[in-house]
Design an enzyme around this catalytic site. Structure first.
Site, PDB file in Angstrom:
ATOM      1  N   LYS A   1       6.308   5.844 -19.014  1.00 22.60           N
ATOM      2  CA  LYS A   1       6.455   6.273 -17.610  1.00 22.60           C
ATOM      3  C   LYS A   1       6.376   7.793 -17.594  1.00 22.60           C
ATOM      4  O   LYS A   1       7.411   8.474 -17.554  1.00 22.60           O
ATOM      5  CB  LYS A   1       7.827   5.847 -17.075  1.00 22.60           C
TER       6      LYS A   1
ATOM      7  N   ARG B   1      14.812 -10.612 -21.554  1.00 26.50           N
ATOM      8  CA  ARG B   1      14.071 -10.160 -22.737  1.00 26.50           C
ATOM      9  C   ARG B   1      13.010 -11.164 -23.163  1.00 26.50           C
ATOM     10  O   ARG B   1      12.009 -10.826 -23.775  1.00 26.50           O
ATOM     11  CB  ARG B   1      15.015  -9.941 -23.924  1.00 26.50           C
TER      12      ARG B   1
ATOM     13  N   ASP C   1      10.788   6.671 -21.074  1.00 27.08           N
ATOM     14  CA  ASP C   1      11.072   6.979 -19.677  1.00 27.08           C
ATOM     15  C   ASP C   1      11.307   8.493 -19.583  1.00 27.08           C
ATOM     16  O   ASP C   1      10.352   9.264 -19.515  1.00 27.08           O
ATOM     17  CB  ASP C   1      12.308   6.149 -19.289  1.00 27.08           C
ATOM     18  N   THR C   2      12.555   8.941 -19.635  1.00 27.38           N
ATOM     19  CA  THR C   2      12.793  10.397 -19.660  1.00 27.38           C
ATOM     20  C   THR C   2      12.326  11.003 -20.984  1.00 27.38           C
ATOM     21  O   THR C   2      12.052  12.197 -21.060  1.00 27.38           O
ATOM     22  CB  THR C   2      14.300  10.710 -19.503  1.00 27.38           C
TER      23      THR C   2
HETATM   24  P1  5GP Z   1      14.552   7.311 -22.068  1.00 30.03           P
HETATM   25  O1  5GP Z   1      15.536   7.914 -23.022  1.00 30.03           O
HETATM   26  O2  5GP Z   1      13.123   7.586 -22.429  1.00 30.03           O
HETATM   27  O3  5GP Z   1      14.866   7.684 -20.647  1.00 30.03           O
HETATM   28  O4  5GP Z   1      14.786   5.763 -22.085  1.00 30.03           O
HETATM   29  C1  5GP Z   1      14.429   4.991 -23.123  1.00 30.03           C
HETATM   30  C2  5GP Z   1      15.186   3.689 -23.125  1.00 30.03           C
HETATM   31  O5  5GP Z   1      15.675   3.354 -21.828  1.00 30.03           O
HETATM   32  C3  5GP Z   1      14.274   2.576 -23.526  1.00 30.03           C
HETATM   33  O6  5GP Z   1      14.301   2.369 -24.904  1.00 30.03           O
HETATM   34  C4  5GP Z   1      14.856   1.404 -22.760  1.00 30.03           C
HETATM   35  O7  5GP Z   1      15.882   0.832 -23.510  1.00 30.03           O
HETATM   36  C5  5GP Z   1      15.437   2.019 -21.517  1.00 30.03           C
HETATM   37  N1  5GP Z   1      14.510   1.947 -20.376  1.00 30.03           N
HETATM   38  C6  5GP Z   1      13.801   2.945 -19.799  1.00 30.03           C
HETATM   39  N2  5GP Z   1      13.055   2.500 -18.769  1.00 30.03           N
HETATM   40  C7  5GP Z   1      13.283   1.175 -18.706  1.00 30.03           C
HETATM   41  C8  5GP Z   1      12.784   0.144 -17.858  1.00 30.03           C
HETATM   42  O8  5GP Z   1      11.968   0.317 -16.939  1.00 30.03           O
HETATM   43  N3  5GP Z   1      13.244  -1.117 -18.117  1.00 30.03           N
HETATM   44  C9  5GP Z   1      14.134  -1.386 -19.097  1.00 30.03           C
HETATM   45  N4  5GP Z   1      14.526  -2.653 -19.240  1.00 30.03           N
HETATM   46  N5  5GP Z   1      14.630  -0.440 -19.918  1.00 30.03           N
HETATM   47  C10 5GP Z   1      14.208   0.836 -19.724  1.00 30.03           C
END
Ligand code: 5GP
Length: 172
Positions: free
Chosen positions: A129, A163, A101-102
């Site tokens: 994303k 899940r 995501d981020t």
């Molecule tokens: P990031 O650090 O890239 O923002 O987020 C990564 C983590 O956030 C992923 O491993 C996941 O656990 C959670 N996450 C990010 N987007 C989603 C989403 O759309 N759905 C869910 N269930 N978890 C997300």
């Protein structure tokens, strides 16, 4: 919060797995061993589907990290809740993440593992994303790029629910 729309059905997921597996089989062909580092808990379903399609020798280890509390937005703070069982110095390591995501979580883990001197270190993510990225990050192997929606199922949760869904759905 409830299921609003199915984003990827079982057939689409299986096609994405075939695509990533074939890329990995091409890239790692001839490698002696690749340690799959699956990021708990969300990645277990993806990891178990993917690893059965891999034709090179693999090891398996797990890491648990959290960047989300109960909300659907990242806090930006990454906490390692479980570290690897085995050292990875000199090994070929493939990080397996459910969703980027981020990018903060996987970047943090990648930097942590890179500091342990693996021979090679690559990242494989089932869902991406890209519009949400807050850090410069190369994902070496990506399954499906999705829009900025909060998704559940196929290992991904919302407050530990959903899940077990065999598909990826948008929650709203
Ligand atoms: P990031 O650090 O890239 O923002 O987020 C990564 C983590 O956030 C992923 O491993 C996941 O656990 C959670 N996450 C990010 N987007 C989603 C989403 O759309 N759905 C869910 N269930 N978890 C997300």
């Amino acid at each position: 919060m409830e299921i609003k729309q199915i984003l990827l059905d079982e057939n689409e997921i299986s096609n994405a797995i075939e695509k990533i597996a074939s890329e990995l089989n091409g890239f790692y062909s001839g490698y002696q061993e690749v340690v799959l580092v699956s990021i708990l808990k969300g990645s277990i379903v993806f990891t178990s589907d993917l690893m059965r399609k891999l034709k090179f020798p693999v090891g398996l280890d797990f890491m648990a990290a959290s960047s989300y509390g109960d909300s659907t937005r990242t806090s930006g703070v990454v906490k390692i809740n479980k570290d690897l069982d085995q050292p990875i110095a000199g090994k070929n390591v493939l990080l397996i993440e459910d969703i980027v995501d981020t990018g903060l979580t996987i970047s943090y883990i990648r930097n942590l593992l890179a500091s342990r001197s693996p021979k090679t270190l690559k990242i494989c993510a089932f869902l991406d994303k890209p519009t949400r990225r807050q850090t410069e990050l190369t994902i070496d192997f990506t399954g499906v790029r999705i829009p900025d929606k909060f998704v559940v199922g196929y290992g991904l949760d919302w407050n530990e629910k959903y899940r077990n869904l065999p598909y990826v759905a948008v929650l709203g």
